[in-house]
Design a protein around this motif. Structure first.
Motif, PDB file in Angstrom:
ATOM      1  N   HIS A 170       0.136 -57.429  20.696  1.00 21.33           N
ATOM      2  CA  HIS A 170      -0.341 -56.742  20.350  1.00 21.33           C
ATOM      3  C   HIS A 170      -2.403 -57.678  21.470  1.00 21.33           C
TER       4      HIS A 170
ATOM      5  N   TYR B 187      -2.569 -59.112  12.909  1.00 20.54           N
ATOM      6  CA  TYR B 187      -0.943 -58.321  12.671  1.00 20.54           C
ATOM      7  C   TYR B 187       0.306 -58.965  12.358  1.00 20.54           C
TER       8      TYR B 187
ATOM      9  N   GLU C  51      -6.094 -59.103  19.628  1.00 17.85           N
ATOM     10  CA  GLU C  51      -7.642 -58.524  18.313  1.00 17.85           C
ATOM     11  C   GLU C  51      -7.801 -59.761  18.156  1.00 17.85           C
TER      12      GLU C  51
ATOM     13  N   SER D 292      -8.571 -53.942  11.113  1.00 14.26           N
ATOM     14  CA  SER D 292      -8.057 -54.100   9.328  1.00 14.26           C
ATOM     15  C   SER D 292      -8.127 -55.268   8.304  1.00 14.26           C
TER      16      SER D 292
ATOM     17  N   CYS E  14      -4.924 -50.893  21.963  1.00 10.89           N
ATOM     18  CA  CYS E  14      -5.347 -52.198  21.530  1.00 10.89           C
ATOM     19  C   CYS E  14      -6.206 -53.100  22.264  1.00 10.89           C
TER      20      CYS E  14
ATOM     21  N   ARG F 242       3.063 -59.953  13.946  1.00  6.40           N
ATOM     22  CA  ARG F 242       3.955 -60.626  15.077  1.00  6.40           C
ATOM     23  C   ARG F 242       3.293 -61.622  15.172  1.00  6.40           C
TER      24      ARG F 242
ATOM     25  N   MET G 214      -4.605 -47.358  14.040  1.00  8.99           N
ATOM     26  CA  MET G 214      -3.984 -47.587  15.672  1.00  8.99           C
ATOM     27  C   MET G 214      -4.112 -46.326  15.797  1.00  8.99           C
TER      28      MET G 214
ATOM     29  N   TYR H 167      -0.396 -61.838  20.143  1.00 13.16           N
ATOM     30  CA  TYR H 167       0.821 -61.306  19.780  1.00 13.16           C
ATOM     31  C   TYR H 167       1.769 -61.059  20.668  1.00 13.16           C
TER      32      TYR H 167
ATOM     33  N   SER I 287      -9.358 -54.278  16.582  1.00 10.95           N
ATOM     34  CA  SER I 287      -8.958 -53.818  18.118  1.00 10.95           C
ATOM     35  C   SER I 287      -9.787 -52.483  18.450  1.00 10.95           C
TER      36      SER I 287
END
Length: 168
Positions: A137, A156, A139, A152, A75, A158, A71, A130, A148
């Motif tokens: 965030h 995320y 993505e 991953s 993002c 969140r 990260m 998120y 993003s």
């Protein structure tokens, strides 16, 4: 090294209808093409024989060059750039915070919010926004995870504000 599937997700982003069922497709098949042998390396072993939007092929090349292993806290900037570079949107969004992405994408760029809130059930290519106590965030869902400013395999951690797609 983790596989990067931004072109697949952006192809679906362009071709996914924003209706209760995210499975309906509006992809214009007359504009798609098969991948070259060299391009199949970016799209993975299951890409042989499938047809892709040429903009998504270019987005894969761009995204692969720009991806970070971890990260970077930028993002929303990376998602904006990927959407513009892939010609999904014509101009770069101006909102500063990731948590504002869904509002701007729906208001100014023709995206639609899906009724689902589980990022693992989001269609490939969906933009997931998120919340949280900071900037939030954002993505994009890929075939094998999320991307993003980094790639991953997990969503995320969140609360999801919304999941958005752009009908073709």
């Amino acid at each position: 090294m983790m596989k990067f599937h931004l072109p697949i997700l952006l192809a679906v982003l362009l071709s996914t209808a924003a209706v209760a069922s995210a499975d309906e497709s509006l992809l214009d098949k007359s504009k798609t093409r098969e991948l070259s042998t060299g391009e199949q390396g970016m799209f993975g072993p299951k890409s042989h024989g499938l047809h892709y939007d040429p903009r998504m092929i270019r987005a894969a090349q761009i995204a692969r060059q720009r991806a970070h292993p971890h990260m970077t806290w930028h993002c929303w900037a990376y998602v904006k750039d990927a959407l513009v570079a892939a010609d999904v949107i014509k101009s770069r969004p101006t909102s500063a915070w990731a948590r504002e992405a869904g509002d701007e994408l729906t208001r100014n760029y023709g995206f639609k919010e899906l009724s689902i809130k589980n990022p693992y059930k989001a269609p490939v290519g969906a933009v997931i926004v998120y919340g949280g106590p900071d900037a939030g965030h954002v993505e994009i869902r890929t075939e094998s995870g999320f991307v993003s400013d980094f790639v991953s395999p997990s969503a995320y951690p969140r609360p999801v504000i919304g999941i958005y797609v752009k009908p073709a």
